[in-house]
Design a protein around this motif. Structure first.
Motif, short mmCIF file in Angstrom:
data_model
loop_
_atom_site.label_atom_id
_atom_site.label_comp_id
_atom_site.label_asym_id
_atom_site.label_seq_id
_atom_site.Cartn_x
_atom_site.Cartn_y
_atom_site.Cartn_z
N TYR A 7 1.10 -1.47 0.28
CA TYR A 7 0.29 -0.06 0.24
C TYR A 7 0.71 1.04 0.39
O TYR A 7 0.62 2.33 -0.57
CB TYR A 7 -1.07 -0.15 0.98
CG TYR A 7 -2.34 -0.70 0.55
CD1 TYR A 7 -3.22 0.03 0.80
CD2 TYR A 7 -2.38 -2.10 1.58
CE1 TYR A 7 -4.59 -0.61 -0.04
CE2 TYR A 7 -3.23 -2.70 1.25
CZ TYR A 7 -4.58 -2.01 0.44
OH TYR A 7 -6.09 -3.13 -0.42
N GLN A 8 2.38 1.29 1.28
CA GLN A 8 3.16 1.99 0.81
C GLN A 8 3.62 2.84 -0.86
O GLN A 8 3.12 4.10 -0.79
CB GLN A 8 3.98 2.21 1.78
CG GLN A 8 3.00 2.52 3.21
CD GLN A 8 4.85 1.82 4.36
OE1 GLN A 8 5.62 1.28 3.74
NE2 GLN A 8 4.72 2.35 5.44
N LYS A 9 4.15 1.29 -1.43
CA LYS A 9 4.58 1.84 -2.58
C LYS A 9 3.20 2.24 -3.34
O LYS A 9 3.10 3.21 -4.99
CB LYS A 9 4.66 0.63 -3.12
CG LYS A 9 5.35 0.69 -4.25
CD LYS A 9 6.17 -1.20 -5.00
CE LYS A 9 6.25 -0.58 -6.76
NZ LYS A 9 7.36 -2.12 -6.47
N ALA A 10 1.77 1.64 -3.46
CA ALA A 10 0.70 2.07 -4.17
C ALA A 10 0.64 3.75 -4.23
O ALA A 10 0.21 4.24 -4.85
CB ALA A 10 -0.42 1.78 -4.45
N ALA A 11 0.77 4.26 -2.88
CA ALA A 11 -0.26 5.33 -1.97
C ALA A 11 1.54 6.14 -2.47
O ALA A 11 0.89 7.24 -3.56
CB ALA A 11 -0.12 5.60 -0.92
N ILE A 12 2.57 5.86 -2.72
CA ILE A 12 4.08 6.91 -3.44
C ILE A 12 2.92 6.69 -4.93
O ILE A 12 3.80 8.21 -5.56
CB ILE A 12 4.65 6.57 -3.06
CG1 ILE A 12 5.20 6.42 -1.70
CG2 ILE A 12 6.11 6.87 -4.13
CD1 ILE A 12 6.40 5.48 -1.55
N LEU A 13 3.09 6.02 -5.86
CA LEU A 13 3.27 6.41 -7.50
C LEU A 13 1.47 7.36 -7.50
O LEU A 13 0.81 7.44 -8.26
CB LEU A 13 2.48 4.85 -7.51
CG LEU A 13 2.27 4.36 -9.20
CD1 LEU A 13 3.52 5.16 -10.10
CD2 LEU A 13 1.27 3.21 -10.03
N THR A 14 0.23 7.22 -6.08
CA THR A 14 -1.00 7.69 -6.74
C THR A 14 -1.03 8.60 -6.16
O THR A 14 -1.33 9.82 -7.21
CB THR A 14 -2.13 6.81 -5.72
OG1 THR A 14 -2.04 5.28 -6.02
CG2 THR A 14 -3.03 7.96 -5.80
N VAL A 15 0.87 9.31 -5.32
CA VAL A 15 0.59 10.63 -4.96
C VAL A 15 1.55 10.96 -6.14
O VAL A 15 1.23 13.17 -6.19
CB VAL A 15 1.31 11.19 -3.76
CG1 VAL A 15 1.45 12.58 -3.90
CG2 VAL A 15 0.64 10.50 -2.55
N LYS A 16 2.43 10.50 -6.53
CA LYS A 16 3.31 11.07 -8.01
C LYS A 16 2.68 11.05 -9.18
O LYS A 16 2.50 12.45 -9.35
CB LYS A 16 4.02 9.94 -8.23
CG LYS A 16 5.50 10.73 -9.29
CD LYS A 16 6.15 9.52 -9.46
CE LYS A 16 6.91 9.55 -9.94
NZ LYS A 16 8.35 8.42 -10.84
#
Length: 213
Positions: A7-16
Motif C-alpha cells: 500500500y505504501q508503494k501504491a500510495a507513492i505512485l498515486t501521489v506522484k
C-alpha cells in the motif's frame, strides 16, 4: 500488517501521478482562463469546446481513449503518462472554470488603473489581477485538487498499480476483503486530509491578508 509495504508503494505512485496531473491541470486551467478573460478570437471557442468535452465525459472514458485509442493512430504512451495526461485533461477544464470565476470578480477599473500607470497587459495581469483572482479561487481550486486526487482511483483500469489496483489485487488473490478495503480507506485519508486542512489554512491566511474579501 504484511500488506502495508504494498500500500505504501501504491500510495507513492498515486501521489506522484496525482501531483503531476494536478500541476499540468493548473497550467492548462490558467491558460484557458486567460484566453476566456481576454476573449481571444477562435481560441476562446476552442477552449469552450474543450471545457464542455472534458467536463461532460468521465475520466475513465478519457483514459481508455488515450491508452487504447491513441495507439490506433500510432501514438503509444505508457500507463503512467496516460494517467498524468488524463488527469491534466480533466482537471484543466475544472481549473479553468475556477480561475475564470475568480478573474471575472475583479473590477475592470483595476486593470484600467494598472494600464494608466504604465503597466503592460502582462504586468497588469501578473501583479494586479491574477493575485486577487487566485486568492478568490482558492476554495474552488482546493476542491478541484481533492476531486482529482480521488479520481486517481480509476487508474487501476489501465493497469496502474495504484491504491485501488492494490486493494482489488489483494481481494482477488487472498480474499482479504475487510483488511484490503480498510487499508484503502486509511491511505486515501492519509493523502487527502492534509490537503483539505492545508486548503482551509491557506484560504484563511489569504482572506486575513485582505485578498478575496
Amino acid at each position: 500488517m504484511r500488506y502495508l509495504p504494498m500500500y505504501q508503494k501504491a500510495a507513492i505512485l498515486t501521489v506522484k501521478i496525482g501531483a503531476l496531473g494536478i500541476v499540468f491541470a493548473i497550467i492548462v486551467g490558467l491558460i484557458c482562463a486567460t484566453i476566456q478573460y481576454y476573449k481571444v478570437p477562435v481560441l476562446r471557442t476552442i477552449v469552450a469546446v474543450y471545457i464542455e468535452l472534458s467536463r461532460n465525459t468521465p475520466l475513465l472514458v478519457q483514459l481508455f481513449f488515450i491508452y487504447y485509442g491513441l495507439p490506433k493512430v500510432g501514438i503509444s504512451i505508457d500507463a503512467n503518462t496516460c494517467g498524468v495526461a488524463g488527469l491534466a485533461f480533466l482537471g484543466g477544464s475544472y481549473m479553468a472554470e475556477a480561475f475564470r470565476s475568480g478573474l471575472e470578480t475583479i473590477e475592470p477599473i483595476q486593470e484600467e488603473s494598472a494600464l494608466s500607470l504604465g503597466m503592460s497587459n502582462y504586468q497588469a495581469m501578473r501583479y494586479v489581477i491574477l493575485p486577487q483572482a487566485v486568492s478568490i479561487s482558492i476554495p474552488a481550486f482546493m476542491a478541484n485538487v481533492i476531486f482529482l486526487l480521488k479520481e486517481t482511483s480509476v487508474f487501476s483500469a489501465i493497469s496502474l498499480m495504484d491504491l485501488m489496483f492494490t486493494a482489488k489485487d489483494l481481494i482477488g488473490v487472498y480474499y482479504k476483503t475487510t483488511e484490503s478495503l480498510f487499508l484503502l480507506v486509511v491511505f486515501y485519508l492519509i493523502i487527502l486530509l492534509p490537503v483539505s486542512i492545508l486548503g482551509s489554512l491557506l484560504e484563511r491566511r489569504l482572506r486575513y491578508a485582505g485578498f478575496g474579501a
